[in-house]
Design an enzyme around this catalytic site. Sequence first.
Site, PDB file in Angstrom:
ATOM      1  N   LYS A 179      51.936  21.208  47.460  1.00  0.00           N
ATOM      2  CA  LYS A 179      51.187  22.464  47.338  1.00  0.00           C
ATOM      3  C   LYS A 179      51.133  23.167  48.699  1.00  0.00           C
ATOM      4  CE  LYS A 179      50.191  20.239  43.488  1.00  0.00           C
ATOM      5  NZ  LYS A 179      50.877  20.389  42.228  1.00  0.00           N
TER       6      LYS A 179
HETATM    7  C1  LIG Z   1      50.192  19.094  41.348  1.00  0.00           C
HETATM    8  C2  LIG Z   1      49.479  19.433  40.114  1.00  0.00           C
HETATM    9  C3  LIG Z   1      48.471  18.598  39.595  1.00  0.00           C
HETATM   10  C4  LIG Z   1      48.147  17.274  40.199  1.00  0.00           C
HETATM   11  O1  LIG Z   1      47.669  17.362  41.498  1.00  0.00           O
HETATM   12  P1  LIG Z   1      47.399  16.013  42.336  1.00  0.00           P
HETATM   13  O2  LIG Z   1      46.550  16.478  43.471  1.00  0.00           O
HETATM   14  O3  LIG Z   1      48.727  15.507  42.776  1.00  0.00           O
HETATM   15  O4  LIG Z   1      46.693  15.059  41.456  1.00  0.00           O
HETATM   16  C5  LIG Z   1      47.798  19.009  38.471  1.00  0.00           C
HETATM   17  N1  LIG Z   1      48.096  20.175  37.859  1.00  0.00           N
HETATM   18  C6  LIG Z   1      49.060  20.990  38.309  1.00  0.00           C
HETATM   19  C7  LIG Z   1      49.332  22.266  37.604  1.00  0.00           C
HETATM   20  C8  LIG Z   1      49.806  20.633  39.442  1.00  0.00           C
HETATM   21  O5  LIG Z   1      50.787  21.441  39.863  1.00  0.00           O
END
Ligand SMILES: *Cc1c(COP(=O)(O)O)cnc(C)c1O
Length: 375
Positions: A179
Amino acid sequence: MAIPVMKPLLGEEEALAVAEAVRSGWVAQGPRVAKFEEAFAARVGAAHGVAVSSCTTALHLCLHLLGVRAGDEVVVPSLSFIATANAVRYCGATPVFADVDPLTGNLTAATVAAALTPATKAVMVVHQGGVPADIPAIRAIAGDVPVVEDAACAAGSTLNGAPVGTGALLAAWSFHPRKLLTTGEGGMVTTDDPEWAKRLRRLREHGMSMSAADRHAAGGAVVESYVETAFNYRMTDIQAAMGLVQLTRLDGIIEQRRALAARYHELLTPLGLRAVIDPAHGTTNYQSFWVALPEGAPALTEVLGKLAEAGVSARRGIMAAHLEPAYEGHPHPALPGTEELATRSLILPLHHELTDADQKHVVGALADALGLVAK
Ligand SMILES: *Cc1c(COP(=O)(O)O)cnc(C)c1O
C-alpha cells in the site's frame, strides 16, 4: 533487473524513528501508537483511529463490533484481495458476492441492491486499488444496514472533495508494504463514534477493561478485568513510529503517483488501451494502475510472461475471491464485471523510482506483447 511493480518509499527517517522507539524501551502498543492513531484519523477526516495489526484484523473487528455472526450475510465484492471475504467467514457469516462496475472496479448502488436480503447484516465496500467507491449512493440503498469501508488501498484518495474516510461509519486501512503507507504490517479502524472506538480498543486488546498503557500511567495499584472474549490485534510502538514518518510523506507520494499515472495515460491512449481513471465523484491515489486487455488479446498469463521476458514485473489484475479454491462451491450470482477485470486486466509498475524511460519501456513491452502500434 526487472522494473518492480511496487516499491515502498522508506528513508533514513523511518530507520531513525524505529531505532528511537527501540531505545525508549517501550516497544509494544504505547504512546507512539496513540500519536499515530490521532494523526492518521485527522488526515482521513475521522474523529477516532484504533490501530491494529493489519487491515484483515481491522475488517474482522468491524464486523465483530457490528455483531455479525453465523446465519448472517455480508455483501462484499468478490473483486478484492481475499481478506475482504475472509473477514466475513471469520465471524461464521456468509459473504454474498456483488458485482463491480468494470470501469471503476467498485461496487455500485445497483449491484449492492441486487445482493441485499433480509439476512444482510452489513455491506463491505472496497475502494479498490485506491479508486473511491460512491459511498453516499451505496449507503442510501443499504438503508439501515451498516456500510463498512475497506479502505486498505485508499489512504489519501478523495470522495466528493473530502478524504476517503470522512464521515465513514467504520473504515479499515492497511499499512502493508504493497500500500502507499507502510508500517511493515499494520492496520487501523477509523470512526466518528466514540463508543465504537472505545469498544474497538477493548476488542483489539483481549477485552481488557483498561489498556496496558493506561494501567502503566495509573501506577501499580490498578487491576484490570476482562469484560468480553476478544483478540490480540495490537500494533507495536515500533510500527507506529514508522507510520508517523510515513504519514508525513503521503501527500508527496500521491502527487508523484498521479503524475506518473498521467504519463501512463498519455502513453496508453494512442494504443487504444483503457486504464484506471478517476471516477466522477472523486480522485484515486493510484495505488494500483491497471490496464484492461483489449478484445482479442492473448491470455493474461501469456502477456505477463512476455512482459517478464522484457524485464517488466507486472501483475494480474485485482483478484476475484469466487475464482479461488478457498471459495470453490460458494454460491454466487453471475459476476461479469468482476470476471472481466480479474481475468482481462493487469497491473503495471508504479513506484517512486520509476523513470520516464521505465514508463516508455513498460508501455513499449506491453504494445509488443499485444501486437499493438500507436495511432
Ligand atoms: C491489502 C488489502 C487487504 C489486507 O490488508 P492487510 O493489511 O495485508 O491485512 C484487505 N483489503 C484490501 C482491499 C486490500 O487491498
